[in-house]
Motif scaffolding. Structure first.
Motif, PDB file in Angstrom:
ATOM      1  N   LYS A 268       0.758  -1.306   0.151  1.00 53.15           N
ATOM      2  CA  LYS A 268      -0.028  -0.127   0.170  1.00 53.15           C
ATOM      3  C   LYS A 268       0.712   1.414   0.065  1.00 53.15           C
ATOM      4  N   TYR A 269       2.151   1.088  -0.024  1.00 50.59           N
ATOM      5  CA  TYR A 269       3.022   2.175   0.517  1.00 50.59           C
ATOM      6  C   TYR A 269       3.811   2.245  -0.741  1.00 50.59           C
ATOM      7  N   LYS A 270       4.417   3.705  -0.722  1.00 51.75           N
ATOM      8  CA  LYS A 270       5.610   4.190  -1.616  1.00 51.75           C
ATOM      9  C   LYS A 270       7.033   4.546  -1.119  1.00 51.75           C
ATOM     10  N   LEU A 271       8.145   4.390  -1.764  1.00 46.47           N
ATOM     11  CA  LEU A 271       9.321   4.350  -1.111  1.00 46.47           C
ATOM     12  C   LEU A 271       9.706   5.854  -1.295  1.00 46.47           C
ATOM     13  N   ARG A 272      10.291   6.683  -0.215  1.00 44.06           N
ATOM     14  CA  ARG A 272      10.622   8.125  -0.473  1.00 44.06           C
ATOM     15  C   ARG A 272      12.242   7.877  -0.796  1.00 44.06           C
ATOM     16  N   ILE A 273      12.476   8.533  -2.029  1.00 38.88           N
ATOM     17  CA  ILE A 273      13.865   8.213  -2.386  1.00 38.88           C
ATOM     18  C   ILE A 273      14.786   9.463  -2.169  1.00 38.88           C
ATOM     19  N   SER A 274      13.889  10.610  -1.598  1.00 36.27           N
ATOM     20  CA  SER A 274      14.829  11.809  -1.337  1.00 36.27           C
ATOM     21  C   SER A 274      15.360  11.753  -0.137  1.00 36.27           C
ATOM     22  N   THR A 275      16.286  10.781   0.208  1.00 33.81           N
ATOM     23  CA  THR A 275      17.127  10.523   1.445  1.00 33.81           C
ATOM     24  C   THR A 275      18.738  10.692   0.986  1.00 33.81           C
ATOM     25  N   GLY A 276      19.434  10.606   2.114  1.00 40.42           N
ATOM     26  CA  GLY A 276      20.852  10.748   1.887  1.00 40.42           C
ATOM     27  C   GLY A 276      21.311   9.173   1.620  1.00 40.42           C
ATOM     28  N   PRO A 277      22.510   9.223   1.121  1.00 41.35           N
ATOM     29  CA  PRO A 277      23.574  10.306   1.021  1.00 41.35           C
ATOM     30  C   PRO A 277      23.647  11.098  -0.398  1.00 41.35           C
ATOM     31  N   CYS A 278      22.731  10.473  -1.476  1.00 41.64           N
ATOM     32  CA  CYS A 278      22.548  10.931  -2.368  1.00 41.64           C
ATOM     33  C   CYS A 278      21.624  12.163  -2.774  1.00 41.64           C
ATOM     34  N   CYS A 279      20.369  12.080  -2.441  1.00 44.09           N
ATOM     35  CA  CYS A 279      19.284  12.907  -2.718  1.00 44.09           C
ATOM     36  C   CYS A 279      18.611  13.426  -1.505  1.00 44.09           C
ATOM     37  N   CYS A 280      19.461  13.593  -0.470  1.00 42.14           N
ATOM     38  CA  CYS A 280      18.825  14.385   0.538  1.00 42.14           C
ATOM     39  C   CYS A 280      18.230  15.833   0.400  1.00 42.14           C
ATOM     40  N   CYS A 281      18.794  16.380  -0.597  1.00 41.36           N
ATOM     41  CA  CYS A 281      18.523  17.619  -0.905  1.00 41.36           C
ATOM     42  C   CYS A 281      17.667  17.948  -1.786  1.00 41.36           C
ATOM     43  N   CYS A 282      16.769  16.832  -2.474  1.00 41.12           N
ATOM     44  CA  CYS A 282      16.134  16.820  -3.575  1.00 41.12           C
ATOM     45  C   CYS A 282      14.488  16.357  -2.941  1.00 41.12           C
ATOM     46  N   PRO A 283      13.851  17.166  -2.130  1.00 42.02           N
ATOM     47  CA  PRO A 283      12.572  16.744  -1.508  1.00 42.02           C
ATOM     48  C   PRO A 283      11.463  16.403  -2.697  1.00 42.02           C
ATOM     49  N   CYS A 284      11.701  17.187  -4.040  1.00 36.07           N
ATOM     50  CA  CYS A 284      10.846  17.254  -4.905  1.00 36.07           C
ATOM     51  C   CYS A 284      10.728  15.742  -5.695  1.00 36.07           C
ATOM     52  N   LEU A 285      11.823  14.878  -5.483  1.00 33.64           N
ATOM     53  CA  LEU A 285      11.809  13.586  -6.346  1.00 33.64           C
ATOM     54  C   LEU A 285      10.403  12.716  -5.955  1.00 33.64           C
ATOM     55  N   PRO A 286       9.942  12.104  -6.941  1.00 29.85           N
ATOM     56  CA  PRO A 286       8.545  11.165  -6.944  1.00 29.85           C
ATOM     57  C   PRO A 286       8.738  10.307  -5.794  1.00 29.85           C
ATOM     58  N   HIS A 287       7.605   9.828  -5.336  1.00 28.51           N
ATOM     59  CA  HIS A 287       7.811   8.387  -4.577  1.00 28.51           C
ATOM     60  C   HIS A 287       7.656   7.457  -5.503  1.00 28.51           C
ATOM     61  N   VAL A 288       8.398   6.134  -4.912  1.00 29.69           N
ATOM     62  CA  VAL A 288       8.654   5.010  -6.033  1.00 29.69           C
ATOM     63  C   VAL A 288       7.761   3.898  -5.231  1.00 29.69           C
ATOM     64  N   ALA A 289       6.776   3.274  -6.353  1.00 30.15           N
ATOM     65  CA  ALA A 289       5.963   2.125  -5.873  1.00 30.15           C
ATOM     66  C   ALA A 289       7.009   0.816  -5.428  1.00 30.15           C
ATOM     67  N   ILE A 290       6.530   0.372  -4.388  1.00 36.14           N
ATOM     68  CA  ILE A 290       7.225  -0.887  -3.852  1.00 36.14           C
ATOM     69  C   ILE A 290       6.597  -2.199  -4.629  1.00 36.14           C
ATOM     70  N   THR A 291       7.677  -2.545  -5.594  1.00 38.39           N
ATOM     71  CA  THR A 291       7.347  -3.839  -6.441  1.00 38.39           C
ATOM     72  C   THR A 291       8.469  -4.720  -6.288  1.00 38.39           C
ATOM     73  N   ARG A 292       8.303  -5.879  -6.898  1.00 41.20           N
ATOM     74  CA  ARG A 292       9.654  -6.870  -6.855  1.00 41.20           C
ATOM     75  C   ARG A 292      10.714  -6.003  -7.816  1.00 41.20           C
ATOM     76  N   ARG A 293      10.565  -5.285  -8.748  1.00 47.72           N
ATOM     77  CA  ARG A 293      11.390  -4.556  -9.591  1.00 47.72           C
ATOM     78  C   ARG A 293      12.242  -3.520  -8.682  1.00 47.72           C
ATOM     79  N   SER A 294      11.353  -2.692  -8.107  1.00 47.15           N
ATOM     80  CA  SER A 294      12.061  -1.734  -7.185  1.00 47.15           C
ATOM     81  C   SER A 294      13.029  -2.295  -6.169  1.00 47.15           C
ATOM     82  N   LEU A 295      12.434  -3.391  -5.509  1.00 47.53           N
ATOM     83  CA  LEU A 295      13.018  -4.058  -4.485  1.00 47.53           C
ATOM     84  C   LEU A 295      14.405  -4.585  -5.072  1.00 47.53           C
ATOM     85  N   PHE A 296      14.349  -5.273  -6.150  1.00 51.30           N
ATOM     86  CA  PHE A 296      15.475  -5.933  -6.820  1.00 51.30           C
ATOM     87  C   PHE A 296      16.559  -4.749  -7.086  1.00 51.30           C
TER      88      PHE A 296
END
Length: 321
Positions: free
Chosen positions: A127-155
């Motif tokens: 039911k949830y999405k991953l917030r990818i705007s986190t460190g150490p790469c993208c902590c300064c990019c809060p505008c990045l879209p959330h990513v759906a949790i699927t087998r592909r994203s987990l892989f």
């Protein structure tokens, strides 16, 4: 200035182990003995913890928890070897770095196994999405879209951390091969040197590998709060900072001559020695703390409630009709 003479040992290779033993004074004997004792105790605690984990922990979690628990004692033991045998410092540091590269991937797997494995994680998090705007790469990019949790994203998350474990070992072997041929020197900062190309590239791989772990931690920190995942993650990050960033800063200061030469140690060799001694003490303390964090009963997580606090933190995936 032209009449100043430089001790030959300030330009020579690090001393041999026998030279260190013969030149130790009373303070040096006490210091080396205490640090060696700390490293030995750290390894004994780790061995005892491995026995406990083997007996008490479910089979699907044994391997990853043993790997993660071994970060501090392994780095402490390698630092102890580097302290006694300064000419082996490059190899002991590389061994520690390779081990920690595997720990980065294993920590990600450990969080998934604490939830119940990949299938349980996908079922609980559908039911949830991953917030990818986190460190150490993208902590300064809060505008990045959330990513759906699927087998592909987990892989992709797993792949992002696994590439570091694999490539770090490959580049370490390559560095040793180039060193035997006289092409790899950590102090060689010329554009034609191999170290100036390999080390920054490995640094980029490190940042890429830490990103998926941070993403997964941000998603599961509420779910796993009863399993003390926050202090566990803090210890994992502390090992990273101390073994990588702290050592790099000391070594840079040594190469610039900021750390004075004290025969029989050159400036660079003395910097390595200081780094090893600090790591032994720090890893000993971290070993004691991690033992308290991981020595517990490993019961399965309770079923997720409908009004779980995590609902307030994650973005629901739209359900198609």
């Amino acid at each position: 200035m032209d009449n100043i003479t430089i001790d030959p040992s300030c330009r020579s290779k690090p001393p041999l182990a026998i030279d260190i033993i013969l030149q130790l004074d009373l303070f040096g004997i006490i210091l080396y003995s205490v640090l060696t004792f700390m490293a030995a105790v750290s390894m004994l605690i780790y061995i005892e913890e491995c026995i406990y984990i083997y007996r008490k922990v479910p089979s699907n979690k044994k391997s990853v928890i043993i790997w993660v628990n071994g970060a501090a004692p392994v780095i402490g033991t390698m630092s102890c070897l580097g302290m006694w045998i300064p000419r082996a410092t490059m190899f002991t540091d590389m061994t520690s770095a390779c081990y920690f590269a595997i720990v980065v991937f294993k920590f990600l797997i450990m969080m998934l196994e604490e939830v119940g494995g990949d299938e349980v994680f996908l079922q609980r998090a559908r039911k949830y999405k991953l917030r990818i705007s986190t460190g150490p790469c993208c902590c300064c990019c809060p505008c990045l879209p959330h990513v759906a949790i699927t087998r592909r994203s987990l892989f992709l998350l797993k792949l992002g951390s696994f590439q570091f474990a694999l490539l770090k070992i490959i580049f370490t072997v390559l560095s040793i091969v180039l060193w035997t041929n006289g092409n790899f020197d950590l102090a060689d900062l010329e554009i034609t040197g191999a170290a100036i190309w390999i080390n920054p590239f490995v640094g980029v791989l490190t940042i890429i590998a830490l990103w998926p772990v941070a993403i997964m931690f941000m998603h599961l920190r509420t779910t796993l709060r009863t399993l003390k995942i926050i202090p566990k993650y803090a210890m994992y990050q502390l090992v990273l900072v101390l073994s990588q960033l702290q050592s790099a800063i000391i070594n840079i200061l040594a190469m610039n001559g900021t750390i004075a030469c004290v025969p029989p140690y050159s400036s660079q060799a003395r910097g390595y020695m200081m780094s090893q001694q600090l790591l032994i003490l720090e890893m000993f303390i971290i070993t004691l703390v991690t033992r308290l964090l991981y020595r517990r009963e490993y019961d399965p997580l309770p079923e997720e409630d409908a009004d779980d606090m995590e609902n307030a933190k994650m973005v629901a995936v739209p359900v198609e009709a």
